[in-house]
Design a protein around this motif. Structure first.
Motif, PDB file in Angstrom:
ATOM      1  N   SER A   1       2.403  11.373  -5.770  1.00 56.03           N
ATOM      2  CA  SER A   1       1.775  10.095  -5.456  1.00 56.03           C
ATOM      3  C   SER A   1       2.550   8.993  -6.154  1.00 56.03           C
ATOM      4  O   SER A   1       3.099   9.198  -7.243  1.00 56.03           O
ATOM      5  CB  SER A   1       0.298  10.078  -5.873  1.00 56.03           C
TER       6      SER A   1
ATOM      7  N   SER B   1       2.480   4.710  -7.167  1.00 55.46           N
ATOM      8  CA  SER B   1       1.611   3.549  -7.325  1.00 55.46           C
ATOM      9  C   SER B   1       2.271   2.558  -8.270  1.00 55.46           C
ATOM     10  O   SER B   1       3.233   2.883  -8.979  1.00 55.46           O
ATOM     11  CB  SER B   1       0.234   3.964  -7.857  1.00 55.46           C
ATOM     12  N   THR B   2       1.740   1.350  -8.249  1.00 54.66           N
ATOM     13  CA  THR B   2       2.210   0.319  -9.176  1.00 54.66           C
ATOM     14  C   THR B   2       1.383   0.284 -10.452  1.00 54.66           C
ATOM     15  O   THR B   2       1.643  -0.534 -11.331  1.00 54.66           O
ATOM     16  CB  THR B   2       2.151  -1.068  -8.507  1.00 54.66           C
ATOM     17  N   ARG B   3       0.400   1.176 -10.569  1.00 59.58           N
ATOM     18  CA  ARG B   3      -0.438   1.234 -11.760  1.00 59.58           C
ATOM     19  C   ARG B   3      -0.606   2.688 -12.191  1.00 59.58           C
ATOM     20  O   ARG B   3      -0.904   3.555 -11.364  1.00 59.58           O
ATOM     21  CB  ARG B   3      -1.821   0.623 -11.497  1.00 59.58           C
TER      22      ARG B   3
ATOM     23  N   GLU C   1      -6.435   7.063 -10.408  1.00 54.92           N
ATOM     24  CA  GLU C   1      -6.248   7.328  -8.979  1.00 54.92           C
ATOM     25  C   GLU C   1      -4.880   7.920  -8.697  1.00 54.92           C
ATOM     26  O   GLU C   1      -4.719   8.732  -7.776  1.00 54.92           O
ATOM     27  CB  GLU C   1      -6.443   6.029  -8.200  1.00 54.92           C
ATOM     28  N   LEU C   2      -3.872   7.537  -9.472  1.00 52.60           N
ATOM     29  CA  LEU C   2      -2.522   8.049  -9.264  1.00 52.60           C
ATOM     30  C   LEU C   2      -2.478   9.563  -9.402  1.00 52.60           C
ATOM     31  O   LEU C   2      -1.937  10.267  -8.534  1.00 52.60           O
ATOM     32  CB  LEU C   2      -1.569   7.389 -10.263  1.00 52.60           C
TER      33      LEU C   2
ATOM     34  N   THR D   1      -5.206  11.560  -6.880  1.00 54.10           N
ATOM     35  CA  THR D   1      -4.725  11.702  -5.500  1.00 54.10           C
ATOM     36  C   THR D   1      -3.689  12.811  -5.391  1.00 54.10           C
ATOM     37  O   THR D   1      -3.698  13.603  -4.436  1.00 54.10           O
ATOM     38  CB  THR D   1      -4.132  10.370  -5.023  1.00 54.10           C
TER      39      THR D   1
END
Length: 319
Positions: A191, A193-195, A199-200, A203
C-alpha cells in the motif's frame, strides 16, 4: 578552633556561590577579572597573602584593575544590540544582528557582536524539532522475535516480513508498506500513501490475508516495534486471521534485514539517481507500481535466474 572552622566553611560556601553567580552573569570573564573585583588591593598583609594563596601575581591584579577602571568602548554598540534584539521579537541571532548593524552603517566584526550578545545574555529561544519515528513507547508487551534473523522458508505463506519506508520528493513525502514472502521475496501486497498512519498498514494486511487460499496456512508476520503494528486495528486483524506476530528488538534493523534489503534494491533501481523535481505525489505513487515488475519480470540469481512469479509457476504454485 570551632569558630574559626565555622568561618572557614562559611567563606568557602560563599566563594562557591559567588563563582556560580559570576558564571551565570558574565561567564566569559577571565578568572583574573573576577578576583580583581572580589578583592580590592591594599598594602595590608592579609590581601598580599590572599593573592599568594590564589597563585595570582601582583602584576596581573593591577592589569585587570586598570581594565576595570577604563570605560566600556562598546557601551553604545551594546545598547544598539540590545535594542535590535528586543525590537525584533528576540529572534535575531548574532548574524542577523550584525547584518542589521551593517544596514545602519555600523562597521563591527561578527565576533564582537557575538561576544557582546553573550555577555548581555541575548539568547534566541528555539523549539527543538522532533524527528518522526514510528516507535511510540511500549504500547503493549512486544511478542518474541520468532524469526531470529532466519529469513528462509520452506514453503510460501510461512514467513512474512513487513516494514514502512519513506520517499522524499519536493512535492512532499510518500510512504510504502509491503509484505514480503521469505520463500522467494515475492511482494504479497503493498500500500502507498502520503501519511504513515494506521490505514496504510491495515489496508496492506487486508490485501495480504485475501491472498491466502489454503485455510490451514497461518503465516508468521514479522515487523519492527513501530506503533503501526501495535495499534488495535492491526492486532484485531492478526487475531481474526489467526496469524502469529513476531517483532524485532528495539532499534535493531538487522533483525528485519531482508525487508530492509528489498527497500534498498527498490530505491537503487527506481528512486536514486533520478530527477523528481516536476513529479507530483500522485505520479510518483503510480510509478511505485513498478513493484509488479519486480514480482513478474525482475530475475533473481538466488531463484536460478527467474522472477518470483515464474519461480512459483515452475513449482506449480499460484502467485
Amino acid at each position: 578552633m570551632k569558630r574559626l572552622q565555622l568561618e572557614h566553611d562559611l567563606l568557602t560556601k560563599a566563594n562557591e556561590l559567588i563563582k556560580k553567580i559570576w558564571a551565570s552573569i558574565c561567564g566569559s570573564w577571565e578568572t583574573g577579572k573576577r578576583r580583581c573585583w572580589l578583592m580590592p588591593y591594599d598594602r595590608h598583609m592579609h590581601c598580599r597573602n590572599s593573592l599568594r594563596g590564589w597563585s595570582s601575581p601582583r602584576s596581573s591584579y593591577f592589569y585587570h584593575r586598570s581594565l576595570l577602571s577604563l570605560e566600556d568602548r562598546y557601551a553604545e554598540l551594546r545598547q544598539n544590540i540590545v535594542t535590535l534584539f528586543e525590537t525584533n521579537r528576540n529572534c535575531y541571532g548574532y548574524r542577523r544582528i550584525h547584518a542589521a548593524l551593517a544596514r545602519g552603517g555600523e562597521q563591527v566584526s561578527e565576533k564582537v557582536v557575538r561576544r557582546l550578545m553573550k555577555q548581555e545574555q541575548l539568547i534566541v529561544t528555539t523549539a527543538r524539532r522532533r524527528r518522526y519515528t514510528s516507535y511510540q513507547d511500549e504500547l503493549d508487551p512486544a511478542p518474541e522475535n520468532l524469526v531470529n534473523r532466519d529469513f528462509h522458508a520452506a514453503r510460501p505463506n510461512e514467513k512474512w516480513l513487513t516494514d514502512v519506508t519513506e520517499f522524499r520528493l519536493l512535492a512532499g513525502k510518500v510512504y510504502l508498506s509491503p509484505i514480503i514472502d521469505c520463500v522467494d521475496d515475492l511482494v504479497v501486497s503493498w500500500s502507498v500513501s502520503t501519511r504513515p498512519d494506521a490505514e496504510l498498514v491495515n489496508t496492506m494486511l487486508d490485501a495480504a490475508i485475501e491472498t491466502i487460499a489454503d485455510s490451514l496456512e497461518r503465516p508468521l508476520v514479522h515487523s519492527d516495534r513501530g506503533a503501526h503494528y501495535r495499534w488495535p486495528g492491526w492486532l484485531s486483524r492478526m487475531q481474526s486471521a489467526q496469524l502469529t506476530r513476531s517483532m524485532s528488538r528495539k532499534g535493531c534493523s538487522p533483525d528485519n534485514s531482508a525487508c530492509e534489503g528489498f527497500f534498498g534494491r527498490l530505491k537503487n533501481e527506481m528512486y536514486y539517481n533520478r530527477t523528481w523535481i516536476n513529479t507530483t505525489l500522485h505520479d510518483f505513487m503510480q510509478q511505485l507500481n513498478s513493484i509488479r515488475w519486480y514480482n513478474q519480470h525482475r530475475i533473481k540469481i538466488s531463484l536460478s535466474g527467474v522472477s518470483p512469479t515464474e519461480y512459483r509457476r515452475n513449482l506449480g504454485i499460484a502467485a
